[in-house]
Design a protein around this motif. Structure first.
Motif, PDB file in Angstrom:
ATOM      1  N   LYS A   1      41.885 -61.886 -36.788  1.00  0.00           N
ATOM      2  CA  LYS A   1      42.200 -60.606 -37.435  1.00  0.00           C
ATOM      3  C   LYS A   1      43.552 -60.671 -38.153  1.00  0.00           C
ATOM      4  CE  LYS A   1      42.336 -55.687 -36.636  1.00  0.00           C
ATOM      5  NZ  LYS A   1      42.007 -54.606 -35.734  1.00  0.00           N
ATOM      6  N   GLU A   2      44.562 -61.265 -37.500  1.00  0.00           N
ATOM      7  CA  GLU A   2      45.887 -61.400 -38.133  1.00  0.00           C
ATOM      8  C   GLU A   2      45.792 -62.246 -39.403  1.00  0.00           C
ATOM      9  OE1 GLU A   2      49.654 -61.652 -35.349  1.00  0.00           O
ATOM     10  OE2 GLU A   2      48.029 -62.877 -34.521  1.00  0.00           O
ATOM     11  N   ILE A   3      45.026 -63.313 -39.329  1.00  0.00           N
ATOM     12  CA  ILE A   3      44.874 -64.196 -40.492  1.00  0.00           C
ATOM     13  C   ILE A   3      44.202 -63.448 -41.631  1.00  0.00           C
ATOM     14  CG2 ILE A   3      43.794 -66.314 -41.348  1.00  0.00           C
ATOM     15  CD1 ILE A   3      44.010 -67.357 -38.389  1.00  0.00           C
ATOM     16  N   ALA A   4      43.139 -62.717 -41.301  1.00  0.00           N
ATOM     17  CA  ALA A   4      42.411 -61.960 -42.322  1.00  0.00           C
ATOM     18  C   ALA A   4      43.313 -60.926 -42.982  1.00  0.00           C
ATOM     19  CB  ALA A   4      41.189 -61.284 -41.693  1.00  0.00           C
ATOM     20  N   THR A   5      44.089 -60.233 -42.176  1.00  0.00           N
ATOM     21  CA  THR A   5      45.001 -59.222 -42.713  1.00  0.00           C
ATOM     22  C   THR A   5      46.038 -59.856 -43.630  1.00  0.00           C
ATOM     23  OG1 THR A   5      44.728 -57.832 -40.748  1.00  0.00           O
ATOM     24  CG2 THR A   5      46.683 -57.435 -42.105  1.00  0.00           C
ATOM     25  N   HIS A   6      46.622 -60.944 -43.170  1.00  0.00           N
ATOM     26  CA  HIS A   6      47.661 -61.593 -43.975  1.00  0.00           C
ATOM     27  C   HIS A   6      47.109 -62.152 -45.285  1.00  0.00           C
ATOM     28  CE1 HIS A   6      51.360 -63.532 -45.009  1.00  0.00           C
ATOM     29  NE2 HIS A   6      50.656 -64.595 -45.326  1.00  0.00           N
ATOM     30  N   LEU A   7      45.945 -62.782 -45.215  1.00  0.00           N
ATOM     31  CA  LEU A   7      45.379 -63.397 -46.419  1.00  0.00           C
ATOM     32  C   LEU A   7      44.624 -62.405 -47.290  1.00  0.00           C
ATOM     33  CD1 LEU A   7      44.110 -66.786 -44.924  1.00  0.00           C
ATOM     34  CD2 LEU A   7      46.229 -66.356 -46.201  1.00  0.00           C
ATOM     35  N   GLY A   8      44.357 -61.229 -46.757  1.00  0.00           N
ATOM     36  CA  GLY A   8      43.645 -60.204 -47.531  1.00  0.00           C
ATOM     37  C   GLY A   8      42.184 -60.558 -47.780  1.00  0.00           C
ATOM     38  N   ILE A   9      41.555 -61.212 -46.799  1.00  0.00           N
ATOM     39  CA  ILE A   9      40.140 -61.571 -46.904  1.00  0.00           C
ATOM     40  C   ILE A   9      39.426 -61.121 -45.641  1.00  0.00           C
ATOM     41  CG2 ILE A   9      40.500 -63.513 -48.485  1.00  0.00           C
ATOM     42  CD1 ILE A   9      40.359 -65.421 -46.126  1.00  0.00           C
ATOM     43  N   PRO A  10      38.104 -60.959 -45.698  1.00  0.00           N
ATOM     44  CA  PRO A  10      37.374 -60.528 -44.505  1.00  0.00           C
ATOM     45  C   PRO A  10      37.464 -61.552 -43.371  1.00  0.00           C
ATOM     46  CG  PRO A  10      36.010 -60.300 -46.476  1.00  0.00           C
ATOM     47  CD  PRO A  10      37.244 -61.047 -46.884  1.00  0.00           C
ATOM     48  N   GLU A  11      37.366 -61.050 -42.147  1.00  0.00           N
ATOM     49  CA  GLU A  11      37.458 -61.912 -40.972  1.00  0.00           C
ATOM     50  C   GLU A  11      36.353 -62.972 -40.970  1.00  0.00           C
ATOM     51  OE1 GLU A  11      37.667 -61.258 -36.162  1.00  0.00           O
ATOM     52  OE2 GLU A  11      38.318 -59.608 -37.466  1.00  0.00           O
ATOM     53  N   GLY A  12      35.167 -62.611 -41.434  1.00  0.00           N
ATOM     54  CA  GLY A  12      34.067 -63.582 -41.512  1.00  0.00           C
ATOM     55  C   GLY A  12      34.390 -64.727 -42.461  1.00  0.00           C
ATOM     56  N   THR A  13      35.071 -64.418 -43.555  1.00  0.00           N
ATOM     57  CA  THR A  13      35.481 -65.449 -44.512  1.00  0.00           C
ATOM     58  C   THR A  13      36.516 -66.376 -43.872  1.00  0.00           C
ATOM     59  OG1 THR A  13      35.050 -63.937 -46.346  1.00  0.00           O
ATOM     60  CG2 THR A  13      36.459 -65.838 -46.818  1.00  0.00           C
TER      61      THR A  13
END
Length: 182
Positions: A150-162
């Protein structure tokens, strides 16, 4: 220093508070050095990367928007700074006519299996970056910085599945590079 205090210092520093920036840099320095050491097996190289990271934080704190936690933002700078230090050291060794980093400059490949594995991983990540750059950050943030999806998705601005998909692809590519001996 507790995470909440660090986050508050980061917000104040991002807003231009120089005193908060100095306190933040002093507070994060030991952790930054420790994390740089996860990437770089030679202590002197980790120290160099740490100084570069602290300078990047000081220069770019105004760009910290608070979309993700400060610690996540910092992890990205640490990962990029450590990898850049490794590329610089490798380039210097090449310019000086060495096929690999010279032993007298503390090339831990000759003394530690774990340290050598880190260098092999850095080489594999460099190769992956040249072909599929979008896969590198998610893998580094998950497997080296140990952030959650979730933190990675938020930081990168991409969906968690991606994020999960890119990490899976990156691990497969890196595994192939490592098994092939690059």
């Amino acid at each position: 220093m507790r995470d909440e205090q660090q986050e508050e210092l980061a917000r104040r520093a991002a807003a231009g508070d120089r005193n908060a920036l100095e306190m933040l840099l002093a507070a994060i320095q030991p952790g930054v050095l420790r994390r740089c050491s996860r990437f770089l097996p030679c202590y002197q190289d980790a120290e160099e990367a740490c100084q570069d990271v602290l300078m990047q934080v000081a220069r770019n704190i105004g760009g910290f928007e608070g979309r993700s936690k400060f610690s996540t933002w910092l992890h990205v700078i640490i990962a990029n700074g450590s990898r850049q230090t490794y590329r610089t050291l490798k380039r210097r060794a090449s310019e000086q006519g060495y096929g690999e980093m010279p032993v007298d400059v503390a090339d831990a490949r000759t003394t530690s299996v774990i340290a050598g594995s880190r260098l092999d991983l850095l080489d594999a990540l460099e190769r992956l970056e040249s072909t599929r750059a979008e896969l590198v950050a998610p893998m580094v943030l998950r497997d080296i910085c140990q952030l959650d999806y979730k933190e990675i998705a938020t930081h990168l601005g991409i969906p968690e599945g991606t994020v999960k998909s890119r990490i899976h692809q990156a691990r497969g590519q890196v595994r192939e590079y490592l098994l092939a001996g690059l």
